[in-house]
Scaffold this motif. Structure first.
Motif, PDB file in Angstrom:
ATOM      1  N   PRO A   6       1.324  -1.532  -0.058  1.00 29.32           N
ATOM      2  CA  PRO A   6      -0.059  -0.081  -0.250  1.00 29.32           C
ATOM      3  C   PRO A   6       0.589   1.172  -0.063  1.00 29.32           C
ATOM      4  N   ASN A   7       2.223   0.852   0.650  1.00 26.94           N
ATOM      5  CA  ASN A   7       3.328   2.556   0.392  1.00 26.94           C
ATOM      6  C   ASN A   7       3.913   2.602  -1.320  1.00 26.94           C
ATOM      7  N   THR A   8       4.047   1.879  -1.695  1.00 33.31           N
ATOM      8  CA  THR A   8       3.700   2.134  -2.740  1.00 33.31           C
ATOM      9  C   THR A   8       4.312   3.217  -4.065  1.00 33.31           C
ATOM     10  N   GLY A   9       2.482   2.885  -3.711  1.00 29.64           N
ATOM     11  CA  GLY A   9       1.152   3.829  -4.812  1.00 29.64           C
ATOM     12  C   GLY A   9       2.091   5.181  -4.372  1.00 29.64           C
ATOM     13  N   ALA A  10       1.355   5.444  -2.916  1.00 24.86           N
ATOM     14  CA  ALA A  10       2.085   6.492  -2.531  1.00 24.86           C
ATOM     15  C   ALA A  10       3.420   6.924  -2.746  1.00 24.86           C
ATOM     16  N   ARG A  11       3.874   6.576  -2.348  1.00 28.06           N
ATOM     17  CA  ARG A  11       5.475   7.193  -2.595  1.00 28.06           C
ATOM     18  C   ARG A  11       6.330   7.216  -4.334  1.00 28.06           C
ATOM     19  N   SER A  12       5.294   6.652  -5.410  1.00 28.28           N
ATOM     20  CA  SER A  12       5.180   6.675  -6.348  1.00 28.28           C
ATOM     21  C   SER A  12       4.589   7.875  -7.090  1.00 28.28           C
ATOM     22  N   GLU A  13       3.551   8.276  -6.006  1.00 22.94           N
ATOM     23  CA  GLU A  13       2.793   9.785  -6.960  1.00 22.94           C
ATOM     24  C   GLU A  13       3.457  10.958  -6.194  1.00 22.94           C
ATOM     25  N   GLU A  14       4.502  10.770  -5.425  1.00 22.89           N
ATOM     26  CA  GLU A  14       5.234  11.654  -4.507  1.00 22.89           C
ATOM     27  C   GLU A  14       5.965  12.270  -5.835  1.00 22.89           C
ATOM     28  N   ILE A  15       6.450  10.732  -6.799  1.00 22.31           N
ATOM     29  CA  ILE A  15       8.087  10.986  -6.900  1.00 22.31           C
ATOM     30  C   ILE A  15       7.448  11.809  -8.514  1.00 22.31           C
ATOM     31  N   LEU A  16       6.197  11.460  -9.123  1.00 24.95           N
ATOM     32  CA  LEU A  16       5.742  11.749 -10.163  1.00 24.95           C
ATOM     33  C   LEU A  16       5.288  13.520 -10.263  1.00 24.95           C
ATOM     34  N   ALA A  17       4.448  13.545  -8.850  1.00 20.64           N
ATOM     35  CA  ALA A  17       4.210  14.906  -8.335  1.00 20.64           C
ATOM     36  C   ALA A  17       5.565  15.943  -8.663  1.00 20.64           C
ATOM     37  N   ALA A  18       6.698  15.106  -7.958  1.00 24.45           N
ATOM     38  CA  ALA A  18       7.638  15.999  -8.124  1.00 24.45           C
ATOM     39  C   ALA A  18       8.318  16.259  -9.491  1.00 24.45           C
ATOM     40  N   ALA A  19       7.718  15.131 -10.292  1.00 22.27           N
ATOM     41  CA  ALA A  19       8.077  15.555 -12.160  1.00 22.27           C
ATOM     42  C   ALA A  19       6.969  16.450 -12.851  1.00 22.27           C
ATOM     43  N   GLY A  20       6.066  16.429 -11.728  1.00 29.11           N
ATOM     44  CA  GLY A  20       5.407  17.688 -12.409  1.00 29.11           C
ATOM     45  C   GLY A  20       4.030  17.029 -13.124  1.00 29.11           C
ATOM     46  N   ILE A  21       3.726  15.810 -13.007  1.00 24.75           N
ATOM     47  CA  ILE A  21       3.069  14.635 -12.939  1.00 24.75           C
ATOM     48  C   ILE A  21       1.882  14.443 -12.210  1.00 24.75           C
ATOM     49  N   VAL A  22       0.548  14.990 -12.501  1.00 24.62           N
ATOM     50  CA  VAL A  22      -0.897  14.898 -11.507  1.00 24.62           C
ATOM     51  C   VAL A  22      -1.561  13.346 -12.565  1.00 24.62           C
TER      52      VAL A  22
END
Length: 61
Positions: A6-22
């Protein structure tokens, strides 16, 4: 196949958000469906072919 964390998705979203991807809930659901479909198509024969092409040892039965 490894269990989903369950934590993998949250971390992935943080990485994508940092790259400007929603990432939307709809996009996550679509990605999960596509991954599930790919898992359903994957066979032991495909696994053996991929391992051979990559020069990896065969898996033990």
């Amino acid at each position: 196949m490894a269990d989903r964390s369950p934590n993998t998705g949250a971390r992935s979203e943080e990485i994508l958000a940092a790259a400007g991807i929603v990432v939307s809930d709809e996009g996550k659901a679509r990605a999960r469906r596509r991954l599930d479909e790919a898992r359903e198509r994957w066979t032991t024969e495909l696994d053996a072919q991929a391992r051979e092409q990559l020069g990896l040892p065969a898996r033990a039965a």
